[in-house]
Design an enzyme around this catalytic site. Sequence first.
Site: not given
Ligand code: 13P
Length: 263
Positions: A11-13, A96, A98, A166, A172, A212, A233-234
Site C-alpha cells: 500500500n503505497w498510500k 483503510h 486512514e 491492521e 506506521g 509495521s 505500507g512503508g
Molecule cells: P505500515 O506498514 O507503514 O505500518 O502501514 C501499514 C498499512 O497501513 C498498510 O495498509
Amino acid sequence: MTFRTPIIAGNWKMNNTASEGVALVNAIKPLVERAVCEVVVCVPAIDIPAVAVALEGSNIRLGAQNVHFAAKGAYTGEISAAMLKEYGVRYVIIGHSERRQYFGETDETVNKRTKAALEAGISPIVCVGETLEQRETGKTQEVLDRQIAVGLQGIPDLAKIVIAYEPIWAIGTGRTATCEQAENTIHYIRKKCAELFGEEQAEAVRIQYGGSMNADNYRLLMSMPDIDGGLIGGASLKAADFSAIVNYDKGGMGGMKLSKDLL
Ligand code: 13P
C-alpha cells in the site's frame, strides 16, 4: 484444511508520482519474478495508467487504494470501479483506517464499496482493526464484530475478498503486533466469519496482517497458520524490503498451488 494462496500487497498510500512509481515497479519486477505468492501493488489513482503499462507481462498485480460505490454520476473527485477496471486493476483497498479516520469512511460505506468492486470483478481488500484505546479497554472483539458484520453484510463469496487486519496502533509506528497477538486476532476474525458465513467460507477467506510489517519481522508473522499474507505500507516503498517479504515461501508450496488456482 484448505490451502489459501498467500497474498502480499504493497500500500503505497500517498507516495510516488507516476514516474517514481514506474521506477519502483521496474526495480521490484526482477526481484519477485519467482514469487510463489500473489504480489500486488496498490498505487495512487493517478499513477495507475503508467504503472499498468510498466507491469504488463509481469507477475505483479495492480491495485487501487479506494473506489466509489456508485457506477457513475455527480461525485466530484471520485473514481468508479469501471474506471479502475479499464486499466486492469485487480484489487482495491477498502476501508483503510486512514480513510476511516480522515475521510469519514464507515462500515456502511465500506460495505457499499465492497459490493461495487465485486460487481466490477475487482477483488476488495477490506481493512479492519482496532485503536490502541479499544485494545486496552478490551473492546477489540466488539469492534471487529461490527466491522465484519456490517462491512461484509450480504457478500456472497468470501473467497473473492481479502480481509486485512491492521491494528491502528501498529500502523506506521514501528510497533508491530506480536505474532501471537496477530495470529490470535486473525483467528478470531476467521471464527467470526464462520459464525456469519459458515465454516467453508471462513476457511476460504484470505486474511492479511498489516502494521509495521517489514523485512526484519515478516517471517514470524507469515509463519502463523491463520495469517495469509501482509498489507505493507512503508516497507513496500523499498524494492529490496518489499521483495524480501514477497519471496517468503509459506509452507514451502513452491508455487504449485498458485499456478493451479490463479494463473
Ligand atoms: P505500515 O506498514 O507503514 O505500518 O502501514 C501499514 C498499512 O497501513 C498498510 O495498509
